[in-house]
Scaffold this motif. Structure first.
Motif, short mmCIF file in Angstrom:
data_model
loop_
_atom_site.label_atom_id
_atom_site.label_comp_id
_atom_site.label_asym_id
_atom_site.label_seq_id
_atom_site.Cartn_x
_atom_site.Cartn_y
_atom_site.Cartn_z
N LEU A 189 -1.63 -4.04 -5.80
CA LEU A 189 -0.86 -2.80 -6.01
C LEU A 189 -1.66 -1.81 -6.84
N ALA A 190 -2.35 -2.29 -7.86
CA ALA A 190 -3.19 -1.40 -8.68
C ALA A 190 -4.26 -0.73 -7.83
N ARG A 191 -4.89 -1.48 -6.94
CA ARG A 191 -5.89 -0.89 -6.03
C ARG A 191 -5.27 0.16 -5.13
N SER A 192 -4.08 -0.12 -4.65
CA SER A 192 -3.38 0.83 -3.78
C SER A 192 -3.07 2.12 -4.52
N ILE A 193 -2.64 2.01 -5.76
CA ILE A 193 -2.37 3.20 -6.57
C ILE A 193 -3.65 3.97 -6.81
N ALA A 194 -4.72 3.27 -7.17
CA ALA A 194 -6.01 3.91 -7.43
C ALA A 194 -6.52 4.65 -6.20
N ARG A 195 -6.46 4.01 -5.05
CA ARG A 195 -6.90 4.66 -3.80
C ARG A 195 -6.08 5.92 -3.53
N ALA A 196 -4.76 5.83 -3.71
CA ALA A 196 -3.89 6.97 -3.45
C ALA A 196 -4.14 8.11 -4.45
N LEU A 197 -4.66 7.78 -5.63
CA LEU A 197 -5.03 8.82 -6.61
C LEU A 197 -6.39 9.43 -6.31
N GLY A 198 -7.07 8.90 -5.30
CA GLY A 198 -8.36 9.47 -4.89
C GLY A 198 -9.58 8.76 -5.43
N VAL A 199 -9.43 7.55 -5.95
CA VAL A 199 -10.57 6.80 -6.45
C VAL A 199 -11.48 6.44 -5.28
N THR A 255 0.84 -1.20 0.00
CA THR A 255 0.00 0.00 0.00
C THR A 255 0.87 1.25 0.00
N ARG A 256 1.94 1.24 0.77
CA ARG A 256 2.86 2.39 0.79
C ARG A 256 3.53 2.59 -0.56
N LEU A 257 3.92 1.49 -1.20
CA LEU A 257 4.52 1.60 -2.53
C LEU A 257 3.50 2.19 -3.51
N GLY A 258 2.26 1.73 -3.43
CA GLY A 258 1.21 2.27 -4.30
C GLY A 258 1.03 3.76 -4.12
N ALA A 259 1.06 4.22 -2.87
CA ALA A 259 0.93 5.66 -2.59
C ALA A 259 2.13 6.42 -3.15
N ALA A 260 3.32 5.87 -3.01
CA ALA A 260 4.53 6.52 -3.52
C ALA A 260 4.47 6.63 -5.05
N ILE A 261 4.00 5.57 -5.69
CA ILE A 261 3.85 5.60 -7.15
C ILE A 261 2.83 6.65 -7.56
N ALA A 262 1.69 6.67 -6.89
CA ALA A 262 0.63 7.63 -7.23
C ALA A 262 1.13 9.07 -7.14
N GLY A 286 -15.07 4.44 -3.90
CA GLY A 286 -15.86 3.26 -4.23
C GLY A 286 -14.97 2.06 -4.51
N ALA A 287 -15.61 1.02 -5.01
CA ALA A 287 -14.92 -0.25 -5.26
C ALA A 287 -13.92 -0.12 -6.41
N VAL A 288 -12.78 -0.73 -6.23
CA VAL A 288 -11.78 -0.84 -7.28
C VAL A 288 -11.70 -2.33 -7.59
N THR A 289 -12.27 -2.71 -8.73
CA THR A 289 -12.38 -4.13 -9.06
C THR A 289 -11.38 -4.54 -10.13
N SER A 290 -11.08 -5.81 -10.16
CA SER A 290 -10.16 -6.35 -11.15
C SER A 290 -10.82 -6.32 -12.52
N PRO A 291 -10.10 -5.85 -13.53
CA PRO A 291 -10.67 -5.82 -14.88
C PRO A 291 -10.39 -7.09 -15.68
N THR A 292 -10.18 -8.21 -15.01
CA THR A 292 -9.84 -9.45 -15.72
C THR A 292 -10.86 -9.78 -16.80
N PHE A 293 -12.15 -9.64 -16.52
CA PHE A 293 -13.17 -10.01 -17.49
C PHE A 293 -13.67 -8.83 -18.30
N THR A 294 -13.65 -7.63 -17.73
CA THR A 294 -14.09 -6.45 -18.47
C THR A 294 -12.96 -5.86 -19.31
N LEU A 295 -11.73 -6.25 -19.04
CA LEU A 295 -10.50 -5.79 -19.68
C LEU A 295 -10.07 -4.40 -19.24
N VAL A 296 -11.04 -3.46 -19.12
CA VAL A 296 -10.70 -2.09 -18.74
C VAL A 296 -11.73 -1.57 -17.74
#
Length: 152
Positions: free
Chosen positions: A43-53, A14-21, A55-65
């Protein structure tokens, strides 16, 4: 070459995600590489949260994006895993999704399983993060790219 960081816990990730963001700018490409279970989506969720997203941050495995609004610019969380087995060339699938154009418009692309697709995504990632399982819950993250030096 890059810098290797030991991630002993989810908190470290989570800290790495915040640093990246903190270092990302509109139009940046972040590629997350690693085996299944290495922690790419966390890590993607951590980056998204640190960017201010919000609500839910879900995996795009099936939606692709999955697209998220952030405090700065749109964030596109992309998972290319399923496309790697497609009969259509990956570059054509990426073009069909319009990812390069969205990046040119200023969206941040956060791409899981994109290490073989850097050129079709617009080249030159701001960060390439290679995650590796080192033991049970421990991981290592090797970062490289134009924004790597700014990560604290």
């Amino acid at each position: 070459m890059g810098q290797e960081r030991v991630l002993r816990s989810r908190r470290d990730t989570t800290r790495l995600g915040a640093a990246i963001a903190r270092v990302l700018e509109p139009g940046d490409l972040v590629v997350l590489a690693g085996d299944l279970g290495a922690g790419k989506t966390f890590l993607a969720r951590s980056i998204a949260r640190a960017l201010g997203v919000k609500g839910a941050v879900t995996s795009p495995t099936f939606t692709l994006v999955q697209e998220y609004a952030t405090d700065r610019t749109p964030l596109l969380h992309v998972d290319l895993y399923r496309l790697r087995e497609s009969k259509t060339p990956l570059a054509h699938e990426i073009a069909r999704l319009g990812l390069r154009e969205r990046r040119a418009e200023g969206a941040i692309l956060l791409v899981e399983w994109g290490e073989d697709s850097i050129a079709p995504l617009g080249g030159d990632p701001a960060l390439l993060v290679r995650l590796r399982i080192t033991s049970g819950s421990s991981r290592s993250a090797t970062t490289s790219g134009s924004r790597e030096a700014a990560i604290s």
